[in-house]
Write a protein that holds these residues in place. Structure first.
Motif, PDB file in Angstrom:
ATOM      1  N   SER A   1      18.880  37.982  22.310  1.00 47.50           N
ATOM      2  CA  SER A   1      19.571  36.693  22.412  1.00 47.50           C
ATOM      3  C   SER A   1      21.078  36.878  22.285  1.00 47.50           C
ATOM      4  N   ALA A   2      21.814  36.191  23.156  1.00 49.42           N
ATOM      5  CA  ALA A   2      23.281  36.279  23.188  1.00 49.42           C
ATOM      6  C   ALA A   2      23.870  35.039  22.522  1.00 49.42           C
ATOM      7  N   TYR A   3      24.637  35.265  21.465  1.00 50.80           N
ATOM      8  CA  TYR A   3      25.234  34.174  20.704  1.00 50.80           C
ATOM      9  C   TYR A   3      26.696  33.986  21.087  1.00 50.80           C
ATOM     10  N   LEU A   4      27.149  32.735  20.993  1.00 45.38           N
ATOM     11  CA  LEU A   4      28.547  32.375  21.278  1.00 45.38           C
ATOM     12  C   LEU A   4      28.982  32.872  22.655  1.00 45.38           C
ATOM     13  N   THR A   5      28.157  32.625  23.638  1.00 45.39           N
ATOM     14  CA  THR A   5      28.440  33.080  25.004  1.00 45.39           C
ATOM     15  C   THR A   5      29.526  32.224  25.630  1.00 45.39           C
ATOM     16  N   GLN A   6      30.503  32.912  26.245  1.00 45.91           N
ATOM     17  CA  GLN A   6      31.597  32.221  26.928  1.00 45.91           C
ATOM     18  C   GLN A   6      31.800  32.807  28.318  1.00 45.91           C
ATOM     19  N   LEU A   7      32.164  31.932  29.249  1.00 44.75           N
ATOM     20  CA  LEU A   7      32.566  32.340  30.587  1.00 44.75           C
ATOM     21  C   LEU A   7      34.050  32.026  30.715  1.00 44.75           C
ATOM     22  N   THR A   8      34.821  33.040  31.100  1.00 43.28           N
ATOM     23  CA  THR A   8      36.256  32.866  31.320  1.00 43.28           C
ATOM     24  C   THR A   8      36.524  33.029  32.805  1.00 43.28           C
ATOM     25  N   VAL A   9      37.126  32.010  33.416  1.00 46.83           N
ATOM     26  CA  VAL A   9      37.443  32.027  34.843  1.00 46.83           C
ATOM     27  C   VAL A   9      38.956  31.987  34.994  1.00 46.83           C
ATOM     28  N   THR A  10      39.482  32.952  35.773  1.00 53.90           N
ATOM     29  CA  THR A  10      40.923  33.053  35.994  1.00 53.90           C
ATOM     30  C   THR A  10      41.218  32.884  37.473  1.00 53.90           C
ATOM     31  N   ILE A  11      42.184  32.026  37.780  1.00 50.62           N
ATOM     32  CA  ILE A  11      42.554  31.735  39.168  1.00 50.62           C
ATOM     33  C   ILE A  11      44.044  32.006  39.366  1.00 50.62           C
ATOM     34  N   PRO A  12      44.473  32.229  40.623  1.00 52.25           N
ATOM     35  CA  PRO A  12      45.920  32.337  40.888  1.00 52.25           C
ATOM     36  C   PRO A  12      46.538  30.942  40.895  1.00 52.25           C
ATOM     37  N   SER A  13      47.266  30.611  39.846  1.00 46.24           N
ATOM     38  CA  SER A  13      47.772  29.242  39.688  1.00 46.24           C
ATOM     39  C   SER A  13      48.862  28.878  40.686  1.00 46.24           C
ATOM     40  N   ASN A  14      49.398  29.857  41.407  1.00 45.62           N
ATOM     41  CA  ASN A  14      50.447  29.536  42.376  1.00 45.62           C
ATOM     42  C   ASN A  14      49.885  28.924  43.655  1.00 45.62           C
ATOM     43  N   VAL A  15      48.573  29.042  43.910  1.00 45.83           N
ATOM     44  CA  VAL A  15      48.000  28.494  45.146  1.00 45.83           C
ATOM     45  C   VAL A  15      46.880  27.486  44.911  1.00 45.83           C
ATOM     46  N   THR A  16      46.333  27.414  43.717  1.00 39.46           N
ATOM     47  CA  THR A  16      45.246  26.468  43.457  1.00 39.46           C
ATOM     48  C   THR A  16      45.218  26.100  41.983  1.00 39.46           C
ATOM     49  N   GLU A  17      44.388  25.114  41.663  1.00 41.06           N
ATOM     50  CA  GLU A  17      44.157  24.723  40.276  1.00 41.06           C
ATOM     51  C   GLU A  17      42.728  24.222  40.159  1.00 41.06           C
ATOM     52  N   PHE A  18      42.254  24.102  38.942  1.00 42.41           N
ATOM     53  CA  PHE A  18      40.913  23.570  38.722  1.00 42.41           C
ATOM     54  C   PHE A  18      40.943  22.084  39.033  1.00 42.41           C
ATOM     55  N   SER A  19      40.022  21.630  39.871  1.00 43.02           N
ATOM     56  CA  SER A  19      40.038  20.215  40.233  1.00 43.02           C
ATOM     57  C   SER A  19      39.176  19.373  39.304  1.00 43.02           C
ATOM     58  N   ARG A  20      38.212  19.995  38.651  1.00 43.99           N
ATOM     59  CA  ARG A  20      37.359  19.285  37.703  1.00 43.99           C
ATOM     60  C   ARG A  20      37.019  20.257  36.584  1.00 43.99           C
ATOM     61  N   ILE A  21      37.151  19.798  35.349  1.00 36.98           N
ATOM     62  CA  ILE A  21      36.859  20.631  34.189  1.00 36.98           C
ATOM     63  C   ILE A  21      35.495  20.191  33.643  1.00 36.98           C
ATOM     64  N   PRO A  22      34.471  21.053  33.712  1.00 32.13           N
ATOM     65  CA  PRO A  22      33.164  20.689  33.146  1.00 32.13           C
ATOM     66  C   PRO A  22      33.282  20.389  31.645  1.00 32.13           C
ATOM     67  N   SER A  23      32.354  19.591  31.128  1.00 33.69           N
ATOM     68  CA  SER A  23      32.429  19.159  29.726  1.00 33.69           C
ATOM     69  C   SER A  23      32.358  20.323  28.740  1.00 33.69           C
ATOM     70  N   LEU A  24      31.769  21.438  29.141  1.00 34.80           N
ATOM     71  CA  LEU A  24      31.660  22.604  28.265  1.00 34.80           C
ATOM     72  C   LEU A  24      32.907  23.482  28.285  1.00 34.80           C
ATOM     73  N   CYS A  25      33.902  23.099  29.087  1.00 32.59           N
ATOM     74  CA  CYS A  25      35.043  23.982  29.342  1.00 32.59           C
ATOM     75  C   CYS A  25      36.355  23.373  28.868  1.00 32.59           C
ATOM     76  N   ARG A  26      37.351  24.250  28.754  1.00 31.36           N
ATOM     77  CA  ARG A  26      38.703  23.826  28.396  1.00 31.36           C
ATOM     78  C   ARG A  26      39.696  24.772  29.069  1.00 31.36           C
ATOM     79  N   ILE A  27      40.883  24.277  29.312  1.00 37.76           N
ATOM     80  CA  ILE A  27      41.955  25.093  29.871  1.00 37.76           C
ATOM     81  C   ILE A  27      42.622  25.828  28.712  1.00 37.76           C
ATOM     82  N   GLN A  28      42.845  27.121  28.886  1.00 35.15           N
ATOM     83  CA  GLN A  28      43.394  27.932  27.796  1.00 35.15           C
ATOM     84  C   GLN A  28      44.821  27.523  27.453  1.00 35.15           C
ATOM     85  N   ASP A  29      45.671  27.282  28.463  1.00 30.72           N
ATOM     86  CA  ASP A  29      47.073  26.935  28.240  1.00 30.72           C
ATOM     87  C   ASP A  29      47.402  25.713  29.093  1.00 30.72           C
ATOM     88  N   ALA A  30      47.785  24.622  28.465  1.00 34.20           N
ATOM     89  CA  ALA A  30      48.040  23.372  29.182  1.00 34.20           C
ATOM     90  C   ALA A  30      49.187  23.471  30.173  1.00 34.20           C
TER      91      ALA A  30
END
Length: 138
Positions: free
Chosen positions: A35-64
């Motif tokens: 069993s895997a505890y405290l599992t996290q998925l980190t997704v990194t995008i090139p912010s100069n050409v795109t951004e996250f359009s919807r943030i799922p309820s389980l997620c947060r942006i690391q730096d505002a």
């Protein structure tokens, strides 16, 4: 032993610029060990050409201010058991895309040690292309 795989959900390769307002990626996080505890998925995008359009309820942006890294707490904080798979869909804004390709990096981690850390990282490389259908009458 966690693993992550990302598949394009609503567009095909190559992505024709302007053909969709968002690009959805479905990430499947699977566990093939204890069993895997405290599992996290980190997704990194090139912010100069795109951004996250919807943030799922389980997620947060690391730096505002920079907004290029999203961290998701998988499975509502519950452990991912052996042979269990959890899915999460992220959406990217595709209205400002340009260039030849777009790379999205995903990394899954937990509190435990990994048997094969190489399958904890997945890179989606989306080929970008332009298409114009022009008809001239005269």
């Amino acid at each position: 032993n966690l693993a992550v795989v990302g598949t394009l959900n609503n567009v095909k390769q190559p992505y024709i610029l302007g053909s969709a307002k968002t690009i959805e990626i479905k990430y499947e996080i699977s566990n093939a060990g204890e069993s895997a505890y405290l599992t996290q998925l980190t997704v990194t995008i090139p912010s100069n050409v795109t951004e996250f359009s919807r943030i799922p309820s389980l997620c947060r942006i690391q730096d505002a201010l920079i907004r290029d890294v999203m961290i998701c707490d998988i499975n509502h904080g519950k452990p991912i058991k052996n042979k269990e798979t959890v899915e999460i869909i992220i959406s990217l804004d595709a209205t400002k895309l340009d260039g030849q390709s777009l790379k999205i990096f995903a990394n899954v981690s937990s509190a435990g040690d990994e048997v094969r850390p190489s399958d904890n990282v997945y890179i989606n490389e989306i080929t970008l292309t332009e298409f114009s259908d022009i008809e001239i009458n005269g």
